[in-house]
Design an enzyme around this catalytic site. Structure first.
Site, short mmCIF file in Angstrom:
data_model
loop_
_atom_site.label_atom_id
_atom_site.label_comp_id
_atom_site.label_asym_id
_atom_site.label_seq_id
_atom_site.Cartn_x
_atom_site.Cartn_y
_atom_site.Cartn_z
N SER A 111 125.86 -62.08 101.01
CA SER A 111 126.35 -62.05 99.63
C SER A 111 127.60 -61.19 99.57
CB SER A 111 125.27 -61.45 98.71
OG SER A 111 125.81 -61.13 97.43
N LYS A 140 121.85 -56.61 102.21
CA LYS A 140 122.87 -57.58 102.60
C LYS A 140 123.93 -56.94 103.50
CE LYS A 140 121.27 -61.23 100.52
NZ LYS A 140 120.66 -62.33 101.33
N ILE A 197 127.14 -68.16 92.32
CA ILE A 197 126.95 -69.60 92.47
C ILE A 197 126.01 -70.09 91.37
CG2 ILE A 197 126.19 -71.46 94.01
CD1 ILE A 197 128.64 -69.87 95.02
N ALA A 213 122.32 -52.86 100.01
CA ALA A 213 122.00 -52.24 101.30
C ALA A 213 121.41 -53.27 102.26
CB ALA A 213 121.02 -51.09 101.09
N ASN A 250 118.17 -68.05 104.75
CA ASN A 250 118.70 -68.13 103.40
C ASN A 250 117.87 -67.34 102.38
OD1 ASN A 250 120.22 -69.49 101.05
ND2 ASN A 250 118.11 -70.18 100.72
N TYR A 283 119.56 -54.19 97.10
CA TYR A 283 120.02 -55.53 97.48
C TYR A 283 121.29 -55.42 98.31
CZ TYR A 283 121.82 -60.31 96.93
OH TYR A 283 122.32 -61.57 97.16
#
Length: 269
Positions: free
Chosen positions: A147, A166, A195, A164, A88, A162
């Site tokens: 994500s 994910k 979220i 790239a 996570n 980020y």
């Protein structure tokens, strides 16, 4: 017999929600990898232990291979084996000062830190988890938290590294899932949209209202709406026929294509 579950980034947010849910719903033993907040990790530990489970906290740089190896070795020594790994830990770190966030100006150290956090950490821990699961013939589960930005970038937030990371995590999920399926191990991913967590407090009320209107369901999601999908994919029976999938929990955000117009302030300032 209680399962043993290691959850990274579990001192707050979705990770903390998972830790408490697994302790409450199946009395699983929990490895809490805090990363960001020792105080938060201690709070989650107390919440989990209220359900009579065993816990252990790990604090350090999750993007460092040696630290990941130490975590997994200690976790297996402490609990006997690993049944579930939830990768996570992740996030879009603050863009370095003096940079506009464009790739041409971006320090490569920033790129490296984002890939380490959002992709490498999951690979490092999964490598050792899978080895233990195969050796002990454990029908293990690995759930990677990706994500929507692994599929659709967000240019106004300068999400290139980020996204790239994910995106790489999504393909890692598929490739590893296929490779280890023959051992009874299942690897899948959950890709949340926006979220509401403590990190949401960095945005103004006006920004949040504007953002919510651009999500098809008209609002952001809650931790309680993401955790059940993670629990489902971690279940020993319910997710047996699901392999290498990336499941969005995003209120339609990834389907709509409006992410590009979600113009929050750069650098979260």
């Amino acid at each position: 017999m209680a399962r043993n579950i290691l959850i990274t980034g579990s001192s707050h947010g979705i990770g903390a929600g998972c830790a408490v849910a697994f302790a409450r719903d199946e009395h699983a033993n929990i490895g809490i990898c805090g990363c960001a907040s020792a105080e938060g990790a201690e709070k989650v530990k107390r919440q989990c232990e209220a359900y009579g489970v065993k816990t252990k906290i790990y604090m350090g740089d999750i993007g460092n291979h040696d630290f990941c190896k130490e975590i997994m070795e200690d976790f297996i020594k402490t609990f006997g084996k690993i049944d579930v790994l939830i990768n996570n830990a992740g996030g879009a770190l603050k863009i370095p000062g003096g940079s506009k966030g464009e790739f041409k100006d971006m320090p490569m150290e920033y790129w490296d830190s984002q890939i380490a956090l959002n992709l490498n950490a999951a690979a490092y821990l999964s490598r050792y988890a899978v080895a233990d699961m195969i050796e002990k013939k454990t029908e293990g589960r690995i759930v990677n938290i990706s994500s929507v930005h692994g599929q659709v970038t967000w240019v106004y937030r300068r999400m290139l590294p980020y996204s790239a990371g994910k995106g790489g995590l999504n393909m890692f999920t598929k490739a590893l899932g296929v490779e280890v399926a023959k051992y009874g191990i299942r690897v899948n991913a959950v890709a949340p949209g926006f979220i509401y967590t403590k990190l949401s407090e960095r945005y103004s009320k006006e920004d949040l209202t504007s953002f919510s209107h651009k999500i098809p369901v008209g609002r952001g999601g809650t931790i309680e709406e993401v955790v059940p999908m993670i629990q489902f994919l971690s279940d020993i029976d319910k997710a047996k026929f699901i392999v290498g999938q990336v499941i969005c929990v995003d209120g339609g955000q990834s389907c709509d294509g409006s992410i590009e117009s979600m113009n929050f302030p750069i650098n979260n300032e």
